[in-house]
Write an enzyme that holds these catalytic residues in place. Structure first.
Site, PDB file in Angstrom:
ATOM      1  N   ASN A   1      -4.943   0.879   0.451  1.00 49.00           N
ATOM      2  CA  ASN A   1      -6.340   0.432   0.455  1.00 49.00           C
ATOM      3  C   ASN A   1      -6.826   0.516  -0.989  1.00 49.00           C
ATOM      4  O   ASN A   1      -7.197   1.588  -1.457  1.00 49.00           O
ATOM      5  CB  ASN A   1      -7.159   1.345   1.377  1.00 49.00           C
ATOM      6  CG  ASN A   1      -8.647   1.093   1.268  1.00 49.00           C
ATOM      7  OD1 ASN A   1      -9.073   0.068   0.727  1.00 49.00           O
ATOM      8  ND2 ASN A   1      -9.447   2.011   1.778  1.00 49.00           N
TER       9      ASN A   1
ATOM     10  N   HIS B   1     -13.724   1.782   8.306  1.00 50.90           N
ATOM     11  CA  HIS B   1     -13.473   2.755   7.224  1.00 50.90           C
ATOM     12  C   HIS B   1     -14.751   3.562   6.974  1.00 50.90           C
ATOM     13  O   HIS B   1     -15.854   3.015   7.006  1.00 50.90           O
ATOM     14  CB  HIS B   1     -13.033   2.027   5.948  1.00 50.90           C
ATOM     15  CG  HIS B   1     -12.515   2.982   4.915  1.00 50.90           C
ATOM     16  ND1 HIS B   1     -13.360   3.748   4.152  1.00 50.90           N
ATOM     17  CD2 HIS B   1     -11.256   3.326   4.554  1.00 50.90           C
ATOM     18  CE1 HIS B   1     -12.633   4.526   3.357  1.00 50.90           C
ATOM     19  NE2 HIS B   1     -11.350   4.287   3.584  1.00 50.90           N
TER      20      HIS B   1
ATOM     21  N   GLU C   1      -8.383   9.452   9.289  1.00 51.03           N
ATOM     22  CA  GLU C   1      -8.784   9.782   7.924  1.00 51.03           C
ATOM     23  C   GLU C   1      -9.986  10.732   7.948  1.00 51.03           C
ATOM     24  O   GLU C   1     -11.137  10.269   8.089  1.00 51.03           O
ATOM     25  CB  GLU C   1      -9.210   8.520   7.171  1.00 51.03           C
ATOM     26  CG  GLU C   1      -8.112   7.511   6.968  1.00 51.03           C
ATOM     27  CD  GLU C   1      -8.415   6.644   5.749  1.00 51.03           C
ATOM     28  OE1 GLU C   1      -7.609   6.648   4.825  1.00 51.03           O
ATOM     29  OE2 GLU C   1      -9.468   5.989   5.726  1.00 51.03           O
TER      30      GLU C   1
ATOM     31  N   SER D   1      -6.372  11.356   0.519  1.00 54.21           N
ATOM     32  CA  SER D   1      -5.756  12.068  -0.615  1.00 54.21           C
ATOM     33  C   SER D   1      -4.236  12.167  -0.538  1.00 54.21           C
ATOM     34  O   SER D   1      -3.656  13.153  -1.000  1.00 54.21           O
ATOM     35  CB  SER D   1      -6.377  13.463  -0.772  1.00 54.21           C
ATOM     36  OG  SER D   1      -7.729  13.342  -1.179  1.00 54.21           O
TER      37      SER D   1
HETATM   38  P1  PGA Z   1      -7.704   8.227  -0.792  1.00 53.22           P
HETATM   39  O1  PGA Z   1      -8.384   7.148   0.168  1.00 53.22           O
HETATM   40  O2  PGA Z   1      -6.202   8.103  -0.609  1.00 53.22           O
HETATM   41  O3  PGA Z   1      -8.157   7.866  -2.163  1.00 53.22           O
HETATM   42  O4  PGA Z   1      -8.184   9.565  -0.365  1.00 53.22           O
HETATM   43  C1  PGA Z   1      -7.890   6.864   1.444  1.00 53.22           C
HETATM   44  C2  PGA Z   1      -8.746   5.806   2.091  1.00 53.22           C
HETATM   45  O5  PGA Z   1      -9.949   5.771   1.839  1.00 53.22           O
HETATM   46  O6  PGA Z   1      -8.246   4.969   2.862  1.00 53.22           O
END
Ligand code: PGA
Length: 241
Positions: free
Chosen positions: A7, A86, A158, A200
């Site tokens: 993403n 999201h 997430e 992350s």
């Molecule tokens: P990140 O984002 O890997 O930067 O934590 C994940 C996402 O928002 O899909």
């Protein structure tokens, strides 16, 4: 083989996109890699022979909606996957569970695979509401879909507090949530859902995350816009296969 979804949010400028596509194409096995770039670059990724999704869609059909991306438009250029729900969209664009549901119905009607993002905030986690929140988000988003169509939806767990923060839940905590989601689909619809983890994910924690049972892949934000890190994650996942 783990499904690896990038993403890219709005991280990359045009030059960096060319470098990213060229480098990603040095990877032999790309079937399990899917990139959701900024919408202005979607066609470049498709032409670069990369499986391409989008980060958000409009709940309206094509027409007088300035700044929106209609599902019909995305279908017409060959987009085959879409992130939906999201947490950044829920927060910044005030998307409700009902909105997410409308988008999923439109995506399914247009043969685009929805990747439904769900997750609890820090506060909800501290109040022990994680499971309730996630099941509410899933049930609301799938309202009105037949079992046949529900089977097409991919779930991305997430935790909101893990996105872009460098904080990741313990493997045990992720495993518990993933098992609950899995049981929900098995008990209600008798199939094994595809479930990703996001928040992350980076080259330093991917080996540890790969030890979690029941995860089918990852949704990667920040690290998916840094080609070196992204390739390192892919290689570490492919080594597992
Ligand atoms: P990140 O984002 O890997 O930067 O934590 C994940 C996402 O928002 O899909």
């Amino acid at each position: 083989m783990k499904l690896i979804v990038g993403n890219q949010k709005s991280y990359l400028n045009s030059d960096a996109v060319d470098i990213f596509i060229d480098n990603l194409n040095t990877i032999q096995k790309k079937d399990n890699i899917l990139i959701c770039p900024s919408s202005i670059y979607i066609e470049r990724f498709i032409q670069g022979d990369i499986r391409t999704g989008c980060q958000n869609v409009s709940k309206n059909k094509n027409g007088g909606y300035t700044g929106e991306l209609a599902v019909e438009q995305l279908k017409s250029i060959g987009v085959s996957f879409a992130l939906v729900g999201h947490s950044e969209v829920r927060k910044n664009f005030h998307e409700t569970i009902e909105d997410t549901n409308i988008k999923i119905l439109k995506l399914i009607a247009n043969d685009i695979v929805p990747i439904l993002c769900v997750g609890e905030t820090d506060e909800e986690r501290e109040n022990n509401e994680t499971i309730d929140v996630i099941l509410r988000q899933i049930q609301g988003a799938l309202e009105g879909l037949s079992t046949y169509d529900i089977k097409k939806v991919i779930i991305a767990y997430e935790p909101v507090w893990a996105i872009g923060t460098g904080n990741v839940p313990s493997n045990e905590d992720i495993e518990e949530v993933v098992a609950t989601i899995s049981d929900f689909f098995f008990d209600n619809y008798q199939f094994k859902a595809i479930i990703l983890y996001g928040g992350s994910v980076n080259p330093n924690n991917i080996d540890t995350l790969n030890e979690i049972k029941g995860i089918d892949g990852y949704l990667i934000g920040g690290a998916s816009s840094k080609i070196d890190e992204f390739i390192e994650i892919i290689n570490k996942c492919q080594k597992e296969d």
